[in-house]
Design a protein around this motif. Structure first.
Motif, short mmCIF file in Angstrom:
data_model
loop_
_atom_site.label_atom_id
_atom_site.label_comp_id
_atom_site.label_asym_id
_atom_site.label_seq_id
_atom_site.Cartn_x
_atom_site.Cartn_y
_atom_site.Cartn_z
N SER A 1 13.24 48.10 2.76
CA SER A 1 13.77 46.74 2.70
C SER A 1 13.97 46.30 1.26
O SER A 1 13.15 46.64 0.39
CB SER A 1 12.79 45.78 3.39
N TYR B 1 13.37 43.57 0.13
CA TYR B 1 12.24 42.72 -0.22
C TYR B 1 11.02 43.55 -0.60
O TYR B 1 10.05 43.01 -1.13
CB TYR B 1 11.89 41.80 0.96
N ASN B 2 11.06 44.84 -0.29
CA ASN B 2 9.91 45.70 -0.60
C ASN B 2 10.16 46.55 -1.84
O ASN B 2 9.51 47.57 -2.03
CB ASN B 2 9.59 46.61 0.59
N HIS C 1 3.33 42.35 -2.86
CA HIS C 1 4.26 42.80 -1.82
C HIS C 1 3.51 43.30 -0.60
O HIS C 1 3.93 43.05 0.54
CB HIS C 1 5.17 43.91 -2.38
N THR D 1 17.32 44.13 -9.37
CA THR D 1 17.47 43.72 -7.97
C THR D 1 18.94 43.66 -7.59
O THR D 1 19.34 44.13 -6.51
CB THR D 1 16.81 42.34 -7.75
#
Length: 1926
Positions: free
Chosen positions: A844, A846-847, A688, A1283
């Motif tokens: 985020s 995504y993080n 990441h 998620t």
């Protein structure tokens, strides 16, 4: 305390306790109410259908549609519908195509008529009966069916479960769960709704002859209503047993039905009393939404009966009994659902605990109210009576509803007013807005009247031990609204088409005038559990009336009072008062914030309010006060008690010392190692971070960092602080990061951990300062336990006098400096990330990094020797079939707390619970230590814990014991508990048997000296000053750890933790984070090699002989871990792992009559009650069973221990057993997680699951600091990944104003996320600390790796063949070559560059190398793989590829804000070249920032030339020579960033690219000048690029000379040099020589990295520089010896990085056709032209290994075939005009590759014959390492090797020009049989060349010796002719 007795079961069969008995009078009453509500002006449809658009009716899933009457009434309805009712004819589904539709036969074509099959054998499954069905089309026949008897009534017409389960006896098809489906299958062909009551008429029996005949009628009479009423029973006493069950021992089901519709929070209750009308069931019970959930997808959730209830934060919704018919998955073999035991209340259940509605007849709606009342202002205050609390025994909680709420005055302390319900109503009003995004037409929100009516129904169906939950109401409103707008919603939802037709149109709404009637009607059946008060003028009168009724005691049975005022025309005023003692207490306490809760408890302790509680306890013991007993015991035993632990430990330690062998093998502190899971997570974190760096946002430049530093921020807990230091110390991360040296101190480690307390700011400032001062260090700021203290710093500023840590996280971690620092990455680490996953989060999605699952598709992803045991595993252990119920609750404790709560209404329940539990522990200690009569004053669970605590050290030779964790969140109460338990322990002289530790965040661990000595002995610690600092260091210490604090701070507990007593956690105000955090204390790693269930079973079998009683005692095997006075010791350690019940009085001591034997009628043995039938206040009650969270396989009865059993009779047996099974408790601990005791409320919440299998606790609000963004939200599902859960919370939760993210308003837009912020989440205690420390290590390694490159590190070849000393440049200290000396040096023809190891050697002057054989050649594919490399750290002078970003070179790269990206212009540049015979057109791409390097005819006009400096310029600011870098296929990896290499100096750098690659290079290098080759060179090799670079440069030199001559500058003063550099040159070095003397042979040298600027300026300033044609430098090698660097200059080949004098080499060209060895070829041409080549040996260039592009980008494949099959070099040539496959490759490349690998076919004599080389004229071609060549130039006056000594073995003529003539060739001698190879562009040239050179005179040719490259004609193949020397 009075004992509340209650029979074990309320009643056999269906319980009607607390419900209205159904009588004809009541039916008449209800009918009259129904008639009075009818109005002719409205279509009198059933009222609830109008309210709900009831889904089940549309599904035809409930019998009788909306009718609930008995059969007679139904038949009347069939005869003629009521006049005003719109008929709703039933339409059968069309039968499937091709099936049988004959009457009397099933769809499979099998005969079902009784007359036909009466003699046939019919297979009837167990539990099924054969019945006869009447078909309207066959009035004389009965059709035979097999039906589950549970769905049929008994003789009284009762006990029939709703729904249907049947089989077809014709075709054998099984599993029909709907009578509708079944009636279709057997072809009943009905015109009305199929009903089992109408059509299943007779039982079928066999007569004496065995024939099937018609039997008695099935007694359906009146049962339609009764079975419905039964199904609505939600009381815990309602038992639905299989028909054959009899007697009080009937088995309970351990598999009740839970909620089946995912996404409905009301969850498991099966419609509650709502089932009394199908339309109510549509909203209150689980319903089918939009057809999304078919019965096939519904499932059973196996859980305990009480856990069927939806676990509310504030109460429980119990199971409403048998399943409705939509439960297709309800197994016919499972017993019906049942509830055992009521936690409180008497046996008569006066309140409506069943909460069933007696009956709900059809009701019409009246029109608008005819009379209008004047609107009365609600200004008059309502006085609260003074003695309200004393009379009510609880503070009533009044929820504001709709409209105006009056003022209250008087005794306001005795009531609680809350706006929660008002908010809930408001949210429900905004439900329809959610559909506006779909463009829906305005849909009406749910009306206020409907909201209130639904609320009444919801309250009516709540049981007496349940508390309303707003989330449930929200979901009910939502469902109701959706049901009423099904059609519109479906238009805008992408969902499956519904299985039922659209709902009818708009219906008449409920009016305010009808509302009180309907509400009263709804409440009429619940025995006044819900009381309706209707007001005439305002709510004030209703409130006054309620207070009056409360004072008069008339609401004693009422839990809820609903006050309605419908006097304001269309608007209504309402409020709801909670008056039930249980509900009111829990609700009022739940409204307190944690701070208010602590304040309240503190107040009660300080003011002495609790004294009354203590006084009450002292009256409980008939024998007198406990303290008196303690004192008496102390005096009697003083001086006589020696501590068993002390005595034994002395002998044991001496045994250890003398014997020398360890006596306890279980105690081993595990070495610290990284588990596969942790490594995987660390790598995910790293990837990441890399993805942030790789993104185009330039937020993280990993290439600019040289090292990693970190700071870990933790909550202000001393234990967590020490624990983190411990982890860092043992991980070795500081050494690995190079932050500390080998001998680091504790003080140094403390620099890396920040405790977020009052002193944190100073330390944090120094961290920020450090990060600012070290821009090349990457700082990782780790925020551990990140869900703690999310308070905004703005809130802290408002209350600056508050606790300093409040808001500290926001002030420090979210400060501007951290956000803006480009070298700080923030990592939040938490087990409960929900509060960081809101609509305003900074992180985020995504993080986010989530802990990976152990298994994927059944594959163990990360095999480990330990299994993590977390919350889901604990819940699993409570399910039927597991032998380890690890979650439990204590019913006797709960019952005592409930009773005391009524007695002491002013005390907070936390105070009561704490005092009761401490009393239980005190009594248990006394009981275990000899005062057996005290067993009656404790609970079985507490006795079990205490026995095992005190006795476990006796089982271990070293005295290891177990830890008991007692969680007391409120610190003052924890202190009280500590003092009391320590006092009791002291009076019992148990101080040295076990320790009591008070654990709080603010202080460290205090352990007595005796126990410290024990720990040091066990852990082999020599340090005299050592004290345990973490709980992990208490491994094996027998102790009670009282853990206080409202929040936990991540403290880890040792493996010896055996019991987690969480009975005191605050259960009234729960959120998901709080529940999971408390349960996370018990999370554990269990050894994988001992499976829990299997291991336990096997050991149990082995110990059968030692059991204390017979096999029916399985569930009484105790869990004790030591010899107990009660005789509960276990035969084998494994038996603890399967024993479900804690130790109570021994089975052996019971009278035989008290044992409950299993009975045959009880059904499957697995069905066992896990709950006591009723509350137990007296410990000696005969109902004292253990409350457990799980049933046990193999148990057949719930056995109740006898009261007052003595322990003395079994003590000898017990002690004998201990001798046999003495084993350390740590052995068990490794294999079994701790046992957890929970409050009943929390237990139910955690163990009951929704339809997806998700624990109900997971559906709670995720955190105190967030709110739900909308009530219009789906529910979480078990199938969601971490998620998906994160995305769910990000969509549906918003931070409160006090939350630190509240101000981040961008709401999910990407720019609102902080780019360098990550979130790591994983279950508690799973190893996140180890994972992120490992991440730091691999991040550091990666940064080092990023700053390192693999450079070629190969020794020079052929160094032994170099000439003798007279060939050397002997002036060792010269900085530049002396021209005269240098000219005298001979040229070294030999190639020394290791990349040409496989190339042909070049013969030189001396024949010394002729005999040299250089071994076998390698395969071309091995060449790259096998080249040696070395890893080198990049210096600050390195060249970089496109992945490098740093502030310094941003502008150079064109990524600077002031440089507009791609702002460049395209310029054509043409020049003529005679050799090509045409004009060459090149294109320059010139960025605006580089235009100053060029001359234009006018600004923006025609490009004229590239500026060149003067030879005489001495400026140190720039590099004179333009640098050209030819490149292909390396737009990302080419090292074109020379900013650092040039040390920032100005220079001109041109990339030479092919036309088809122009765009991609321009994209990656927008600020570089590009020279684009003409398209004809797209498939050319490097020779073409070199050729054009040189020719362009010479042409430019001419142009510059002309231009500057006009300015008065001499032509020879223009700088003539250019640099041609490879695209893989990465660093440059210089060798420093220290000579011992002038002519000394001794010298020392060292090599260092320097900038390219340094080297270039040194070379450019050399005297006589313009006399050199080519200048180069050595290739770096770590193996270079003094021999290579001794002489500063050599006259030899130069490669890779050359400085070319284009003026001197004007007439020497590169071969534009060449792909390989073109530099060697050019070097030989330059030398033969008499020009100087000089290599600076003390400069070296490092070449990076680049795995892509370059020469490897050429792939030779077949031109015809599509599949790219590799072609071997032997196929690169073929005979002319042959059928050979043509290849898609340039002819020159095929030629060079063929000659390199197969030239021995042309020159067989030359193979390994180095003394007789091949003569190569005017060119150097690589013929492979086994053939040597001799290069000669045909040019006049050229320098050549003396060839008179050579006899050549071959002659190679490659594209020879006119300089090669017949006379020239006659100068050379050839061996006989030598071979010739002539290569020409075409066959014609070939023949002309043979003739012109008169070759046939000396060479013999044959036709078959002609070849060509394997090219098609259009690709212009090269042609060969070979011949032999005559």
């Amino acid at each position: 305390m009075g004992c509340l007795k209650q029979p074990a079961f309320c009643k056999m069969g269906n319980s009607y306790a607390g419900q209205l008995k159904t009588t004809r009078f009541e039916e008449v009453l209800h009918n009259s109410i129904e008639a009075s509500l009818r109005s002719n002006s409205l279509a009198p449809r059933p009222v609830f259908s109008q309210l709900y658009l009831e889904a089940e009716q549309q599904l035809s899933a409930l019998e009788g549609g909306s009718r609930m009457d008995n059969e007679d009434e139904e038949e009347e309805g069939e005869g003629g519908p009521e006049p005003n009712c719109a008929p709703n004819p039933y339409q059968m589904l069309p039968p499937p195509e091709g099936c049988c539709t004959t009457d009397g036969f099933c769809q499979a074509g099998k005969d079902l008529r009784l007359v036909s099959i009466s003699d046939e054998p019919i297979d009837v499954p167990a539990g099924f009966l054969l019945v006869g069905a009447k078909a309207p089309s066959l009035p004389d026949h009965l059709l035979v069916c097999a039906v589950d008897k549970r769905f049929l009534p008994d003789d009284n017409g009762l006990n029939a479960l709703l729904g249907f389960s049947g089989n077809c006896v014709g075709c054998g098809k099984k599993g029909f769960c709907y009578f509708t489906e079944f009636s279709n299958h057997i072809n009943l062909k009905l015109s009305t709704q199929p009903k089992k009551q109408k059509h299943l008429k007779y039982y079928l029996v066999r007569n004496a002859q065995g024939a099937l005949t018609k039997g008695p009628l099935i007694c359906w009479r009146g049962s339609e209503f009764r079975s419905r009423q039964t199904s609505t029973s939600v009381g815990p006493c309602s038992l639905f047993l299989p028909p054959e069950s009899a007697g009080p021992q009937a088995a309970f089901s351990s598999e009740p039905i839970s909620g089946t519709i995912p996404g409905i929070p009301v969850g498991p209750q099966q419609a509650g009393c709502a089932a009394s009308h199908p339309s109510l069931a549509a909203a209150v019970a689980p319903a089918v939404f939009n057809g999304k959930d078919s019965p096939k997808h519904q499932q059973l959730v196996k859980t305990n009966p009480v856990a069927v209830a939806r676990p509310l934060a504030l109460g429980i919704l119990s199971n409403s009994g048998p399943p409705k018919k939509r439960h297709k998955g309800w197994s016919p073999d499972s017993p019906s659902a049942a509830d055992g035991g009521c936690p409180q209340g008497g046996g008569n259940r006066a309140k409506c605990e069943s909460a069933g509605m007696s009956r709900m007849p059809q009701v019409g709606l009246v029109g608008p109210a005819s009379a209008t009342f004047p609107v009365v202002a609600s200004g008059e205050p309502v006085s609260v009576p003074d003695n309200l609390l004393k009379i009510c025994e609880a503070k009533p909680v009044i929820f504001k509803g709709h409209g105006n709420f009056p003022y209250l005055c008087g005794n306001l302390n005795d009531v609680v007013v809350s706006p929660l319900l008002y908010t809930c109503y408001q949210n429900a009003q905004s439900v329809s807005r959610a559909y506006e995004q779909y463009g829906a037409s305005a849909m009406q929100p749910i009306s206020e009247e409907m909201q209130l009516l639904l609320t009444v129904y919801y309250l009516v169906q709540l049981a007496a031990d349940q508390v309303p939950l707003m989330e449930d109401l929200e979901q009910i409103f939502l469902r109701s609204w959706r049901e009423s707008h099904l059609t519109e919603i479906r238009q805008y939802q992408q969902a499956q088409p519904p299985p039922f037709p659209p709902a009818p149109g708009a219906l008449a709404p409920v009016t305010s005038a009808q509302l009180p009637w309907l509400a009263g009607l709804a409440a009429s059946s619940c025995n006044d559990s819900v009381h309706i008060i209707e007001c005439t003028y305002s709510l004030a009168e209703g409130l006054s009336e309620m207070f009056r009724l409360l004072i008069e005691g008339k609401l004693a049975k009422t839990s809820y009072v609903v006050i309605i005022c419908a006097c304001r025309g269309t608007a209504i005023d309402s409020c709801i008062a909670v008056t039930g003692k249980y509900q009111a207490r829990i609700l009022s306490e739940s409204l307190l914030t944690p701070a208010e809760y602590q304040k309240e408890v503190n107040y009660e302790l300080v003011t002495g309010k609790v004294d009354s509680l203590g006084a009450f306890f002292s009256t409980l013991c008939p024998e007198g006060n406990i303290d008196i007993w303690l004192d008496k015991f102390h005096k009697e035993n003083q001086g006589r008690i020696s501590s068993p632990l002390t005595a034994s430990s002395v002998t044991k330690s001496s045994m250890l010392d003398v014997g020398g062998a360890p006596v306890c093998t279980s105690y081993n502190l595990e070495p610290h190692h990284i588990r596969p899971f942790q490594l995987a997570v660390a790598q995910k974190l790293l990837s990441h971070v890399c993805s942030i760096a790789d993104s185009s946002t330039q937020n993280l430049d990993l290439g600019s960092f040289e090292k990693v530093d970190f700071l870990i921020c933790i909550p202000p807990s001393e234990v967590t602080y020490q624990q983190t230091l411990f982890h860092i110390w043992h991980s070795g991360v500081l050494l690995e990061l190079g932050l500390e040296k080998e001998h680091m101190t504790r003080q140094r480690v403390e620099q890396y951990v920040l405790k977020l307390d009052a002193e944190a700011q100073t330390k944090f400032k120094s961290f920020l300062q450090n990060s600012f001062q070290n821009p090349h260090t990457l700082f990782v700021l780790i925020h551990d336990h990140a869900h703690w203290d999310l308070v905004s710093s703005a809130v802290h500023n408002l209350y600056s006098q508050s606790d300093p840590p409040v808001g500290l996280v926001d002030r420090l971690l979210n400060c501007r400096e951290v956000k803006e620092a480009s070298n700080i990455v923030t990592l939040h680490v938490t087990s409960f990330p929900y509060a960081l996953q809101t609509q305003h989060t900074l992180i985020s999605p995504y993080n986010e990094i989530h802990w990976p699952a152990s298994y994927s598709n059944g594959v163990d992803l990360y095999p480990e020797n330990k299994k993590y045991f977390g919350l889901s595993e604990f819940i699993e252990s409570t399910l039927s079939g597991h032998s380890l119920p690890l979650l439990r609750y204590d019913s006797s404790f709960e019952a005592m707390v409930a009773a005391l709560g009524k007695r002491f209404p002013r005390l907070h329940s936390a105070v009561i619970r704490t005092f009761v539990l401490v009393q239980h522990y005190a009594a248990a200690m006394m009981a275990v230590h000899g005062l057996s009569q005290m067993k009656n004053h404790t609970s079985v669970e507490t006795l079990e814990i205490t026995q095992n605590l005190i006795n476990s050290p006796k089982q271990c030779p070293c005295g290891h014991g177990l830890m008991v964790l007692l969680r007391v969140p409120c610190s003052p109460l924890a202190a009280v508990a500590y003092e009391r338990l320590a006092h009791v322990r002291a009076r019992l002289a148990l101080e040295e048997r076990f320790e009591i530790i008070l654990g709080s965040a603010s202080s460290g661990i205090t352990v007595g000296k005796h126990f410290v000595r024990q720990l040091k002995l066990w852990q082999k610690i020599e340090d005299a000053e050592w004290r345990p600092r973490t709980y992990l260091e208490l491994e094996g210490l027998p102790c009670i750890l009282i853990l206080s604090g409202m929040d936990l701070h991540g403290e880890s507990l040792p493996r010896s933790l055996r019991y987690c007593d969480l009975r005191l956690i605050n259960s009234s105000c729960l959120v998901r984070t709080a529940v999971e955090q408390e349960l996370g204390l018990a999370a554990y790693f269990v050894s994988n090699d001992a499976p829990l269930e299997k291991g336990a079973r096997n050991e149990a079998l082995e110990s059968d002989a030692d059991k204390l009683s017979s096999t029916d005692n399985e569930d009484e095997e105790p869990v004790t871990e030591g010899s107990a006075p009660c005789g509960e010791s276990s035969a084998q350690p494994g038996e603890q792992t399967r024993s479900p019940l804690p130790c109570g009085p021994s089975e052996e001591s019971r009278a035989p009559g008290e044992r409950q034997r299993p009975q045959a009628s009880q059904g499957p043995p697995s069905a066992v009650s896990r709950h006591s039938p009723g509350p137990v206040l007296q410990p000696d009650s005969s109902l004292k069973t253990s409350q457990r969270g799980a049933p046990v396989l193999g148990t057949s009865s719930s056995q109740l221990p006898s009261p007052g059993s003595s322990s003395s009779s079994t003590a000898p047996t017990a002690s004998t057993l201990v001798l046999q099974t003495s084993q350390c408790s740590l052995t068990k601990a490794l294999r079994q997680p701790p046992i957890v005791f929970l409050p009943k409320l929390v237990y139910d919440m955690v163990t009951s699951t929704d339809s997806s299998g998700l624990p109900k606790a997971a559906s709670l609000l995720p955190s105190h600091s967030v709110t739900w963004a909308s009530s219009f939200r789906p529910l979480l599902s078990k199938t969601m990944t971490s998620t998906e859960q994160s995305l769910y919370y990000r969509q549906w939760t918003a931070p409160r104003p006090s939350h630190m993210d509240y101000g981040n308003r961008a709401e999910g837009r990407m720019d609102s996320f902080h780019p360098r912020r990550l979130l790591l989440s994983g279950p508690p205690q799973i190893g996140k600390t180890g994972a992120y420390l490992q991440f730091l290590s691999i991040l550091s390694r990666m940064l080092v790796r990023l700053t390192e490159v693999d450079v070629y590190d190969e020794e020079e070849i052929n160094i032994n063949l170099r000439e003798e000393s007279d060939w050397h440049y002997l002036q060792l200290s010269d900085p530049w070559p002396d021209l005269e000396l240098f000219q005298k040096l001979p040229f070294d023809y030999i190639i020394h560059d290791p990349k040409y190891e496989d190339a042909s050697s070049i013969c030189s002057h001396h024949p010394s190398m002729r005999s040299e054989d250089r071994g076998m050649s390698r395969k071309p594919e091995d060449l790259y793989v096998r080249r040696q490399t070395a890893r080198m750290r990049l210096s600050k002078y390195a060249a970089y590829n496109t992945y490098h970003h740093c502030e310094r070179c941003h502008q150079y790269m064109g990524f600077h804000p002031r440089c507009q990206l791609y702002e460049s212009t395209l310029h054509a540049f043409a020049f003529s070249y005679s050799m090509l015979g045409e004009e060459i057109q090149l294109h320059f791409i010139i960025p605006k920032s580089k235009e100053h390097h060029f001359v234009f005819s006018q600004p923006g006009g025609q490009l004229e030339s590239m500026r060149l400096p003067l030879v005489t310029d001495k400026s140190q600011e720039y590099i004179k020579s333009p640098t050209f870098t030819p490149t292909t296929g390396r737009h990302e990896h080419g090292l074109f960033n020379l900013y650092h290499a040039m040390d920032g100096a100005s220079h001109l750098h041109v990339l030479v690219v092919k036309e088809y690659e122009m765009a991609i290079y321009k994209k990656y290098w927008p600020n570089h000048i590009m020279l684009v080759l003409p398209s004809i060179f797209n498939s050319a090799g490097v020779g073409a690029a070199h050729f054009l670079i040189k020719e362009l440069s010479y042409h430019n030199l001419e142009l510059e000379r002309n231009r500057q001559e006009e300015l008065g500058i001499k032509p020879q003063d223009i700088w003539p040099f250019i640099v041609i550099s490879d695209d893989s040159c990465v660093m440059w070095n210089v060798v420093d020589i220290d000579c011992g003397g002038e002519r000394s042979r001794e010298f020392s040298w060292s090599e260092r990295n320097v900038s390219l600027k340094h080297i270039m300026q040194h070379i450019e300033s050399a005297p006589n520089i313009t006399h050199y044609a080519l200048i180069g430098m050595r290739k770096w090698s770590s193996k270079a010896g003094s021999r290579q660097v001794r002489e500063p200059f050599s006259r030899c080949h130069v490669h890779d990085f050359i400085i070319l004098n284009v003026d001197l080499t004007q007439n020497v060209q590169y071969n534009q056709n060449r792909f390989t060895c073109d530099d060697v070829d050019f070097n030989l041409r330059v030398h033969s032209a008499g020009l100087l080549l000089c290599r600076f040996n003390r400069f070296s260039v490092m070449k990076k290994q680049v795995a892509v592009g370059g020469h490897r980008s050429f792939h030779i494949t077949s031109k015809v075939s599509n599949n790219p099959v590799a072609v071997v070099p032997a196929q690169y040539i073929c005979a002319p005009d042959s059928k050979h496959t043509f290849l898609a490759a340039p002819a020159q490349l095929l030629l060079e590759e063929f000659l390199q690998h197969h030239s021995h076919r042309f020159f067989p004599l030359s193979l390994r014959n180095h003394g007789h080389p091949v003569l190569s004229v005017d060119c150097y071609l690589n013929l492979g390492s086994q053939i040597s060549v001799c290069y000669v130039s045909s040019r006049p006056h050229s320098l050549n090797v003396s060839c008179s000594d050579f006899a050549f073995s071959g002659l190679l003529l490659y594209l020879c020009d006119s300089f090669v003539g017949a006379s020239f060739l006659k100068n050379f001698h050839f061996l006989k049989g030598a071979t010739l190879c002539v290569i020409c562009q075409d066959r014609n040239s070939l023949r002309q060349t043979v003739v012109r050179l008169e070759l046939e005179d000396e060479w013999q040719f044959r036709l078959r010796d002609e070849f060509q490259t394997a090219n098609a004609k259009e690709d212009r193949p090269l042609f060969f002719l070979t011949g032999r020397h005559i």
